[in-house]
Write a protein that holds these residues in place. Structure first.
Motif, mmCIF file in Angstrom:
data_model
loop_
_atom_site.group_PDB
_atom_site.id
_atom_site.type_symbol
_atom_site.label_atom_id
_atom_site.label_comp_id
_atom_site.label_asym_id
_atom_site.label_seq_id
_atom_site.Cartn_x
_atom_site.Cartn_y
_atom_site.Cartn_z
ATOM 1 N N SER A 24 -47.776 -68.380 64.058
ATOM 2 C CA SER A 24 -47.823 -69.296 65.193
ATOM 3 C C SER A 24 -46.495 -70.022 65.345
ATOM 4 O O SER A 24 -45.987 -70.186 66.461
ATOM 5 C CB SER A 24 -48.952 -70.328 65.006
ATOM 6 N N VAL A 25 -45.934 -70.478 64.246
ATOM 7 C CA VAL A 25 -44.666 -71.203 64.320
ATOM 8 C C VAL A 25 -43.552 -70.252 64.755
ATOM 9 O O VAL A 25 -42.763 -70.571 65.654
ATOM 10 C CB VAL A 25 -44.352 -71.864 62.964
ATOM 11 N N GLY A 77 -43.617 -69.369 68.377
ATOM 12 C CA GLY A 77 -43.145 -70.418 69.266
ATOM 13 C C GLY A 77 -41.631 -70.506 69.327
ATOM 14 O O GLY A 77 -41.076 -71.167 70.213
ATOM 15 N N LEU A 112 -55.629 -64.546 64.419
ATOM 16 C CA LEU A 112 -56.289 -64.122 65.651
ATOM 17 C C LEU A 112 -56.418 -65.290 66.630
ATOM 18 O O LEU A 112 -56.486 -65.080 67.835
ATOM 19 C CB LEU A 112 -57.677 -63.562 65.329
ATOM 20 N N ASN A 113 -56.454 -66.493 66.118
ATOM 21 C CA ASN A 113 -56.585 -67.672 66.957
ATOM 22 C C ASN A 113 -55.254 -68.357 67.206
ATOM 23 O O ASN A 113 -55.226 -69.509 67.633
ATOM 24 C CB ASN A 113 -57.550 -68.663 66.292
ATOM 25 N N SER A 114 -54.172 -67.660 66.967
ATOM 26 C CA SER A 114 -52.857 -68.285 67.124
ATOM 27 C C SER A 114 -52.686 -68.836 68.530
ATOM 28 O O SER A 114 -52.991 -68.185 69.527
ATOM 29 C CB SER A 114 -51.768 -67.253 66.849
ATOM 30 N N CYS A 115 -52.160 -70.059 68.595
ATOM 31 C CA CYS A 115 -51.909 -70.661 69.903
ATOM 32 C C CYS A 115 -50.600 -70.153 70.507
ATOM 33 O O CYS A 115 -50.263 -70.504 71.638
ATOM 34 C CB CYS A 115 -51.894 -72.177 69.785
ATOM 35 N N ALA A 116 -49.870 -69.319 69.777
ATOM 36 C CA ALA A 116 -48.631 -68.778 70.318
ATOM 37 C C ALA A 116 -48.907 -67.433 70.972
ATOM 38 O O ALA A 116 -49.330 -66.485 70.307
ATOM 39 C CB ALA A 116 -47.588 -68.612 69.204
ATOM 40 N N ALA A 117 -48.690 -67.330 72.289
ATOM 41 C CA ALA A 117 -48.928 -66.066 72.979
ATOM 42 C C ALA A 117 -47.899 -65.034 72.518
ATOM 43 O O ALA A 117 -46.767 -65.365 72.187
ATOM 44 C CB ALA A 117 -48.831 -66.282 74.483
ATOM 45 N N VAL A 154 -48.334 -76.340 66.786
ATOM 46 C CA VAL A 154 -47.286 -75.722 65.966
ATOM 47 C C VAL A 154 -46.483 -74.670 66.713
ATOM 48 O O VAL A 154 -45.400 -74.291 66.261
ATOM 49 C CB VAL A 154 -47.877 -75.094 64.690
ATOM 50 N N ALA A 155 -46.986 -74.158 67.848
ATOM 51 C CA ALA A 155 -46.209 -73.158 68.568
ATOM 52 C C ALA A 155 -45.040 -73.790 69.328
ATOM 53 O O ALA A 155 -44.218 -73.085 69.905
ATOM 54 C CB ALA A 155 -47.103 -72.373 69.523
ATOM 55 N N GLU A 168 -55.965 -72.016 65.327
ATOM 56 C CA GLU A 168 -55.580 -71.569 63.984
ATOM 57 C C GLU A 168 -55.468 -72.697 62.986
ATOM 58 O O GLU A 168 -55.240 -72.448 61.802
ATOM 59 C CB GLU A 168 -54.283 -70.765 64.005
#
Lengths: 243, 243, 243, 243, 243, 243, 243, 243
Positions: C182-183, C186, C215-220, D151-152, D177
């Motif tokens: 996720s990081v 971004g 799977l739930n990453s907030c980063a597209a 975090v993204a 996440e």
């Protein structure tokens, strides 16, 4: 039952004995396991011993007792030691190491009817497929196997389409994503028994992924057995084949 | 950063202001949500608003603020009311009801490069497929769709083999047993992004069965996004397509 | 196919042979595994053998057969014994013990294009990262690795921001809470392939926690492969890198 | 207890009354719920009523009874109807609709000590964050909030580093996440209480993904409460802040 | 940072060096693991090495490198061989076999402040409790332990009520049904950190039952760490105790 | 308690001693485990030691200490080494290897009242059944066992109907699909305690399938204990039998 | 059975009729549900109708049919409409809205023997507790209830110790962490039936947390029923009470 | 295929047309769904439409299109509105409300062969059983049903033993503990298809308990379909019955 009632009517048997007869079931005690000696008559099938967790000595003892009442015997999940001991001590034992099965058949073998086709997706799924094949054959089915036809190389499967359509029942074995039964089910109009295997890693969760996939198959006519349960699939396929 | 340091060196900026600058990030506060107004510059992508749980009023306000800094805007999971309000109040809004998306683009549209192919297994998987397609197009990809090619009728898929092989990236959407990405992955040598959908019942467990199947795909080159996450798949496919 | 039809039209081939040809697929049987000898031509990729569960003898036999048709060969999940035997018996074998891989390449190596960056969070995640790196390199990618950049020391990662942004595709490997993708997602506008590892204990449930987080990453733009599946991530990254 | 024994010794109390005293516990029966009227003295905290599942009438009745013994009262999970009724019928009620809380405080408010910082990752996590903030304030903590620092977009968080390090206790709220507590935990040397929220879809499984991620945080010093449990986090943070 | 900016302002440092400094992070590479040598200064805490999966040789090498920068060092999950090697080769090593920890402290020990109370439910939970206790002590806390006070013999716990109420922070360790933290949490007005252990069988599912119970504790102020994570609980308790 | 208060009233005891008495609980510390020496008086039951994870030396020491206060002692989950040592060093030890239990009873045994019937479905379930039987007997119940009466051969069970109906309490042990308690529960009007076992493979998930089945039993009057928990079932059955 | 055999022996009944009698089971067909009219005689219990999913009309029809053969009838999970209709149309109906039960008893009520104690932890657990209480009473038990004695206020429970010890069987109802049965089980030497409720949120997972906790209770003699299954607990307690 | 090749050989078809033919698959596009119009020929079965999620208008349109190519049509999961519309607008529609199915058959019905027996455990399981029965009948099977034969009243089932043994294939439907297929499987030597239903509450987890029980059935010859999947069971049973 009618016979017993007639004997009571005719005075050839008293009431107490009649009551006892009704209560007496064909059960024999061996210390380890009760053997149902009427089963072959009732089902026309082989006796089956689940080998896991039994010592070689116990296996031999139980197998000998069973063979007094049955002509055909199947031992599943036999340890290597148990299989070796069975082969050494009882005639006509035949060992299939890949599937950990041992069979006993009469001299003239088992008649083979119809056609059960056992299809396995990957190299590692063969052991489970063999268990299904051995089981179905010992329950009276003619059996053929198709191997290494995973869905990621769909053409490998398609060359067998005609063969697939010629079976009376199909056993389809797959681990990982468990997709093969859906594809096979779409190619045939015969009952397909799907066997998920524990082959896979990580999120396969010991076969759970394949099991769920098979239960959700979009191909109608697919039914499922437990993970790695080649034996159960073989029995079900033989029953269908025999119908 | 270098510029700031040089200004400090040259005495054009004092240390306190330099410290402040380092701490000042391009963030703007709207009350509801902080908008990162540098993102389009950094990523070359459309701004995206997640519509679920937002009132029509909030949606319009946030969309207006975003359109001051972006030419392209994508609203996902828009409620029917929110979509209607956006279309009524902001010019050039375009609503895709099946996928619950609303897009905003410049007058001359968005240039379409390469080819992202969105393949969906069943009728019910189309909504998720459309979300992926709309998203990829708004991020600069030429997009085509293939629909109703479930694995239980494998021939329906195979007629599209050449088309499948012509894409730069593929998004494959399936519910139930989630087998389609494995078959597609075996037919192409391109990246395949698998999207499990919550279509199914019973032991599909809201898409878990398809998700696990896809994670265990025997076809190398398949990667997976969250259940029903057409948006994420569309972004990833556009990024691959753009490379 | 056209060629065959023309031969039939011209009378150079009779119908039976034509039918046979259509049914003949490029499949060769080795006893253990069917090898698809056309795959390299179709995919331009190395042949791959899954080493787990194979005896050293089987490994050597399969590897030899594969090398007759392929210049590059990758063996994954090789046991120490299997790897030793391959290195002893077949020239140009190269063993990577940490990732349990063995590679075979031509004398002049494999051309390295683009840049795949493999980023791993903790010391224990390196083995999976190396599997991804070896795989991507053997599929034609230039590969670099960044290690020990867990999110609890975020500055360790941030010093690599420029490097991260220079890759065509990124493989990000993390166990425990699986937050790294996720990081990273971004910070870059490139496709990120997340690999959860089984590193962790208790409620990590063998990598499930990291898998769900990814799977739930907030980063597209983040897609996910199976737990510990460095191989799959490496193939996908190489496919993206090649595009 | 000593007092009672001394009274018995001195003949000021007979044995039966002594026995009765030992058995008499500070418990009052209201029909719906037993109220422990000693709690505020023992814990120095506000009385708390869990509003969910209670009718507006019950809420008002229980709140009135509680306010006879307590100066401060917190109602959590209040339905809109219940909150409206409380505000209409009891003076000094204050309603926080986002977090569904209602508070009652003395005229001169509650003293605010130390600093509890409530950090929430996304817009949708704010409701849970507010529940934590309201709870901590009513238990005597000075509270500040930082919002929308997922975090993204890691830089959004980093600008608050100094503020983060100034708190005595931090509550970090995140869905999807659930990675934020790990990053925050790496930036501070203070206790971090992580609150997973049910925000997310698909494989978030109602907050399970975030919960597992937080339990597996690689940042030491992070502890976790139940999904959406802003109240529990607020109490724990206030207890730490007070120490 | 201010220092660097001032040096640039004063011409004592040129811009390039300033940029370099901003990019240079206190990171040192040892081959196995990057050590953050600034951590003790930042956190005032001991350096910690996770021993699991490391060879005795690696352990000694990493420990020696760490001790060059730190006065206090904690090794967790040390194998018996690793612990023996550390004790044989590095002075002042102290081994706690039950909890598999090894500590290194200065000659005059570590100052002990406040009071952290570690309470464990069953005999088998002691190992995890000791890990928490050793960790908290090495992070500067005075520590006491209460053992064998499971909830099925509630009087055993109640005799310690006064002691429980005297702690600044409590670590409560329990397997099986994990009920102890709820009872303790009801007796004190201090932060309670609950540690589920993997003690139990059958439907304890490796500690999942205790974990879920603790997350659902009806006692406010209870927070939870991962299964068997005595180390994490010890760090969190020490942070609270220090506040 | 009354006695103590009367002594204080009469001046036979001073207040300090009274306070001390109230605080003195019957607890004895052995280093490993606190023994509650009043338990037999309170419960009339045998002392029980959980053998798993204890060394033979610990087992002998704890058993000796327990036998100073109890006439009857039960050791469960004893390792073979532990059991051997107990039998060698302490008189009247009796070892049941199948269930891994060791018992100690007075010379004249334990009186046997009522009837607890232990019914097990398969051969492999016998070990758990024996643990229940040994436990119930040592807690004062007359015990009989019925074995190998799985539901797929329902007639084997039905011959025992009269016997089933004669018990005061029944313990029914089954793995796999766990169906036996439902059938037994429909035949009797006595309390049935169901014990799921971990016997099974694949989707039995270590006994989870049987556990869930039993919890969902359509036969009222069935209650359930943990997987493989023959001991717990034996205690509960003995308590019911004694009533 | 003996009677029939004797009639055959004496010629008073012919064989065909005897066969028919053996096959005739006491079963009556009502269209909706087969009623076993012999059950009360066999079990001495009330007839029970599961109300959920039945229309008011069906409920009334089934209840009327049942009351022709039974004096006592219990309807569980009755909808408000169904309950109202039963009360309006059938005499002596008694509705317990909290537990959604309706009872029918003879004019002189049901004799109440022994003592079943129903203990519930929280306000919200009372509904399930009432279902257990109503059920036990209708099956012949004297019943008392203790409410709001959650483990976080352990003194509230302890004042009832003597009462707890006076029951023949205890039903202990708790949601959330489900710890109450363990504490109660440690205070009494009577059978404790634990009922997990679905009260809780987040990681309570609909009562799973409480269920697992109860199955893992460290107090021997505790058995468990399904989530919210007050009915099953009431039947089991009444059977134990009757013994 | 042979025909086409012969035409090419004979010059009656040119190569381009031959290529086109090979690529032309029997697929027709209706906008909503591709209909495979060859299916009935290939499978001899009815066309099936999954009604869930389709509007009444869509249902009528799809049904009309299907009836142009098929004589028999089955609509499953039809909403009440959809079913009403189908019955109002298309002749010969027949609605089965309990199972939410609608059928269309030729004037002279569908020939009924063999015997498929559908056995359901409880009242609530009948809906799923009816779906199986309707499906099997429409696929050419003679069908009978046995209802309300749950395992807790085993005698209700046993009176049907002869009937059970007369079927060619059995569908056994059960919720809750899902034990019925194991008992039935032990009474017959025919294939048994087990259908778990979502009937139950609490730890039934929407049918998971019954599903796992059936997968673990100790009766060989039992296969399983998805939860509530009466349709799939009906198809499989009809395929077996036809063999």
């Amino acid at each position: 039952m009618r016979e017993t009632l007639e004997a009571i009517r005719d005075g050839r048997m008293d009431v107490e004995e009649g009551l006892a007869r009704f209560r007496a079931w064909p059960v024999e005690d061996l210390g380890h396991t009760q053997l149902d000696t009427h089963r072959e008559a009732r089902c026309g099938d082989a006796e089956v011993i689940f080998g896991q967790g039994k010592t070689p000595e116990q296996l031999v003892e139980i197998a000998r007792a069973a063979l007094e009442h049955h002509e055909r015997l199947l031992v599943t999940r036999a340890t290597p030691e148990g299989a070796a001991r069975l082969c050494a001590e009882i005639p006509r034992a035949r060992h299939f190491p890949l599937s950990r099965t041992v069979t006993f058949e009469p001299h003239d073998g088992t008649p083979a009817h119809g056609l059960v086709l056992v299809v396995s997706a990957g190299t590692s799924d063969r052991a489970v497929g063999e268990e299904a094949a051995v089981t179905a054959r010992l329950h009276g089915a003619r059996v053929e196997e198709i191997q290494d036809v995973g869905v990621a190389g769909i053409h490998r499967l398609l060359v067998h389409t005609r063969k697939l359509q010629s079976a009376r029942a199909l056993v389809v074995v797959a681990g990982m994503e468990g997709a093969l039964p859906s594809v096979v089910g779409g190619l045939v109009d015969r009952p397909v028994i799907a066997v998920p295997t524990s082959i896979g890693y990580g999120a396969s969760f010991g076969g759970l992924a394949a099991l769920l996939a098979m239960l959700n198959s979009c191909a109608a006519g697919v039914t499922v057995v437990n993970i790695d349960n080649g034996f159960g699939a073989g029995v079900a396929a033989a029953l269908i084949n025999r119908a």
